[in-house]
Scaffold this active site. Structure first.
Site: not given
Ligand code: PMV
Length: 324
Positions: A109, A111-113, A115, A156
């Site tokens: 989680g 954020g590889s996509s 990035a 992200d």
């Molecule tokens: O699932 P992650 O780690 O990419 O986090 C999502 C965070 C949210 O606030 C739920 C969604 C977003 O795009 O901000």
């Protein structure tokens, strides 16, 4: 002109404000020193080609004029739609060959996509001489995220592009660096992959069913984010830890925590963390704890004993950059 470049971009960890940020509130996100890389080459065969072993894509190829059309394999979606969005705005007659590699598992989680989307767009901007600035790149990358997953704040994407620690408002309405040197974080992975899109949808349904209750939670989270932004700059980690605990309570109220997350969080706190919370969409992925230096080892062991995997990262990492 050099016809291939490699760009790297950092992963991210949400520090405060997840979910609320999707509804126009601010969050605090930090870039981590585990990076995604993309080597991008302009070719003369008019083919889009992708190798992305970390998401099990190997030798994927289609004519460049068909990019973004029809069925796209899951692992290729972000990169292919990023390429489509770039060439729609900046038409080119070349073929494009992309090879990605990652320092980290796409399960964490981090954020590889997003990035990899950022890496590919920044590389195309360099290769075609467009030299887009970070805001132009952000807008293209954020559009890509929305095209692929329908919803999301773009936090992200901002972390991957700008790096450091950011105060971020949905859609990039505000992207402000938070000036600090370090955040004493310990990160524990639950071993469970979070399904961000499903969790966002579930929270969206709660918002429809009980708008006032959820709005109150989000407004309370805004106060935490504003307070945390100041206390982090001051280095008042004890207070930041308390704020993390409060943020976690609100996330629990939203229904996005899980037994495993709670178990890692309470183990970290039992071993002396200033505070701890889930990081990201919830349901799995990672938790973060704020650790006094002399308790760090004990907190890491406690997380492991509770069945978590400690991931060693440095926060506040550099944003997207060209690699030589
Ligand atoms: O699932 P992650 O780690 O990419 O986090 C999502 C965070 C949210 O606030 C739920 C969604 C977003 O795009 O901000």
């Amino acid at each position: 002109m050099n016809m291939n470049v490699t760009v790297s971009a950092p992963g991210k960890l949400m520090v405060f404000g997840e979910h609320a940020v999707v509804y126009n509130r601010p969050c605090l996100v930090t870039a981590v020193d585990q990076r995604m890389r993309a080597r991008v080459e302009l070719t003369d065969d008019k083919v889009f080609f992708l190798d992305a072993p970390e998401v099990k894509i190997s030798g994927y190829a289609r004519p460049i004029r068909e990019v973004g059309m029809g069925e796209i394999p899951k692992g290729a979606k972000f990169v292919e739609i990023a390429v489509k969005n770039f060439i729609e705005n900046y038409p080119s007659s070349s073929g494009i060959k992309v090879t990605t590699a990652s320092d980290f598992s796409s399960q964490f989680g981090f954020g590889s996509s997003s990035a990899s989307t950022v890496c590919v767009l920044r590389a195309l901007s360099e290769l075609t001489g467009k030299k887009l600035d970070n805001k132009q790149l952000f807008d293209l990358a954020y559009k890509t995220v929305l095209d692929v997953q329908g919803k999301g704040s773009g936090f992200d994407v901002a972390a991957a592009l700008y790096g450091g620690t950011l105060y971020f408002v949905a859609g990039g309405k505000t992207i402000t660096p938070v000036k600090l040197r370090d955040i004493p974080l310990v990160v524990g992975y639950t071993g469970v992959k979070a399904d961000t899109v499903t969790l966002m949808r579930e929270v969206g349904e709660k918002m429809k069913a009980q708008p006032e209750r959820i709005d109150r939670i989000y407004d309370a989270i805004v106060k935490l984010v504003e307070d945390a932004r100041i206390k982090m700059i001051e280095g008042d980690w004890e207070r930041v830890g308390k704020l993390m605990d409060f943020n976690q309570e609100y996330l629990r109220d939203l229904g996005v925590s899980s037994e495993k997350l709670e178990s890692l969080i309470s183990s970290a706190k039992g071993a002396g963390a200033w505070g701890a919370k889930l990081s990201g969409a919830g349901g799995g992925d990672c938790m973060i704890a704020l650790a006094p230096e002399d308790k760090k080892k004990a907190i890491e062991s406690a997380i492991e004993i509770a069945g978590g995997q400690v991931i060693h990262i440095l926060p506040h990492a550099q944003g997207a950059r060209l690699e030589l």
